[in-house]
Design an enzyme around this catalytic site. Structure first.
Site, short mmCIF file in Angstrom:
data_model
loop_
_atom_site.label_atom_id
_atom_site.label_comp_id
_atom_site.label_asym_id
_atom_site.label_seq_id
_atom_site.Cartn_x
_atom_site.Cartn_y
_atom_site.Cartn_z
N GLY A 66 -5.28 3.23 -7.92
CA GLY A 66 -5.56 3.43 -9.34
C GLY A 66 -4.91 4.66 -9.94
N ASP A 121 -10.68 3.93 -1.75
CA ASP A 121 -11.27 2.92 -0.87
C ASP A 121 -12.79 2.81 -1.02
OD1 ASP A 121 -8.71 2.74 0.01
OD2 ASP A 121 -9.16 3.05 2.13
N ASP A 151 0.83 -1.20 0.00
CA ASP A 151 0.00 0.00 0.00
C ASP A 151 0.87 1.27 0.00
OD1 ASP A 151 -2.09 1.76 0.31
OD2 ASP A 151 -2.91 0.80 2.09
C1 GLA Z 1 -5.59 2.13 2.65
C2 GLA Z 1 -6.07 0.98 1.77
C3 GLA Z 1 -7.11 0.18 2.53
C4 GLA Z 1 -6.53 -0.34 3.84
C5 GLA Z 1 -5.97 0.82 4.67
C6 GLA Z 1 -5.19 0.32 5.88
O1 GLA Z 1 -6.60 3.06 2.88
O2 GLA Z 1 -6.57 1.44 0.56
O3 GLA Z 1 -7.58 -0.89 1.73
O4 GLA Z 1 -5.51 -1.26 3.55
O5 GLA Z 1 -5.10 1.64 3.90
O6 GLA Z 1 -4.58 1.34 6.62
#
Ligand code: GLA
Length: 367
Positions: free
Chosen positions: A166, A187, A116
């Site tokens: 994305g 998200d 991430d």
């Molecule tokens: C981001 C990701 C989520 C999740 C959070 C965790 O927002 O996009 O899917 O993994 O971090 O902190």
């Protein structure tokens, strides 16, 4: 297919919750329906010691034992990190420790990594290439490539999931560096409007998906928040039409039977998992009705019709199906995958759908 801790447990997730999810995946029949991965999302991390080794925090006392437990159920286990100093939740991430972390995951028996972006943007991209978007993008791609190579060097097959919301068209560069899936959006949340925005925005990305490398419109919210059963059905249908990774995100230990019935609908899962791996797309939209189709192996076709209208029963209706816009001619015999009953689609037929509800039809021999 699997389950991820974030959408329900978020930062509260513990070792016990992961074991509970693994137990429930088996007990509910979800494992038999094809769900395999139990993925721990953010907040398992503690600090690094003087050798750089990252430790788990008190919520996860023994990751190797947890991985062994999940494996003993015939399941696989996933974990989470990022290329920056910190994860999105502010926990230690992998910057400068990519090989060491990859090796640790492999030693634990990890089968899946979600990586991430988060603090890599201020920590590295903006510092190394201020105001130079093209250079920042190259730096980001190199960071994902670095972890991909580190995972490969472990010799353990580990699914590589890119999470950078994305930005900068990951579908164009993620497959080449070994990405198995890449988020295509920000998200998701357990809210119909958000699910609809994400799902219907995927039209046009179909050419980038295929076996081993998938567009990821984020995890499932089926069974979460205040989603109605119609919304849960439509969400699951749309993700199946999109050949999306199916990562359930609800509390499996308290799942209602009607939610379980949605997540384990074998016919709908078969659409998602169709061997051809061709992502579906919008055939047409009329008013508030979205009509999508997906080509399946053996020449079959899936057609989904979703009523996105917010108010009132049947508020956009009568809606009349236009078979020609689906490339079909004359009556089509199929199966309604949510009732399990045969259905015949005919030219101009009126279709009545409740607010946010869906008709999903599989046509084995379309004409
Ligand atoms: C981001 C990701 C989520 C999740 C959070 C965790 O927002 O996009 O899917 O993994 O971090 O902190």
């Amino acid at each position: 297919m699997g389950w991820n801790s974030w959408n329900f447990f978020a930062e509260k997730v513990t070792d016990k919750d992961i074991r509970g999810a693994a137990d429930s995946l088996v007990a509910t029949g979800m494992k038999d329906a094809g769900y395999v991965y139990i993925n721990i999302d953010d907040t398992w991390e503690a600090e690094r010691d003087s050798t750089g080794l990252l430790h788990t925090n008190a919520k996860f006392p023994d990751m190797k034992a947890l991985a062994d437990y999940v494996h003993s159920k015939g399941l696989k286990i996933g974990i989470y990190s990022g290329p920056g100093n910190k994860t999105c939740g502010g926990y230690a991430a992998s910057l400068g420790h990519e090989e060491q972390d990859a090796k640790m995951y492999a030693d634990w028996g990890i089968d899946y990594l979600k990586y991430d972006l988060c603090s890599f943007i201020p920590d590295v991209m903006e510092k190394q290439a201020p105001n130079d978007k093209a250079a920042q993008m190259r730096i980001m791609i190199a960071a994902y490539d670095k972890m991909s190579k580190a995972l490969k060097a472990t010799g353990r097959p580990i699914v590589f999931s890119l999470c950078q919301y994305g930005w900068d068209a990951p579908w164009e560069w993620a497959p080449a560096l070994g990405g198995n899936l890449w988020r295509t959006t920000g998200d998701v949340s357990p809210d119909w409007d958000r699910i609809a925005v994400i799902g219907f925005s995927q039209a046009g990305l179909e050419k980038y998906a295929g076996p081993g490398h998938w567009n990821d419109p984020d995890m499932l919210e089926v069974g979460n928040g205040k989603l109605t059963m119609a919304e849960n059905r439509s969400h699951f249908t749309l993700w199946a039409m999109l050949a999306a990774p199916l990562l359930a995100g609800n509390d499996l230990t308290t799942m209602k039977p009607e939610v379980k019935a949605i997540l384990t609908n074998k016919d709908v899962i078969a659409i998602d998992q169709d061997a051809l791996g061709k992502q579906g797309t919008r055939a047409y939209a009329e008013g508030e009705v979205e009509v999508w189709s997906r080509h399946l192996s053996g020449g079959a076709l899936a057609v989904s019709i979703i009523n996105t209208a917010d108010t009132g029963r049947y508020s956009t209706h009568p809606f009349h199906l236009d078979l020609a816009k689906l490339g079909l001619h004359g009556p089509q015999k199929g199966k309604d995958l949510w009732t399990g009953k045969p259905i015949e689609l005919t030219e101009n037929m009126p279709i009545l759908l409740d607010t946010h509800d869906v008709l999903l039809v599989r046509i084995d021999a379309p004409k």
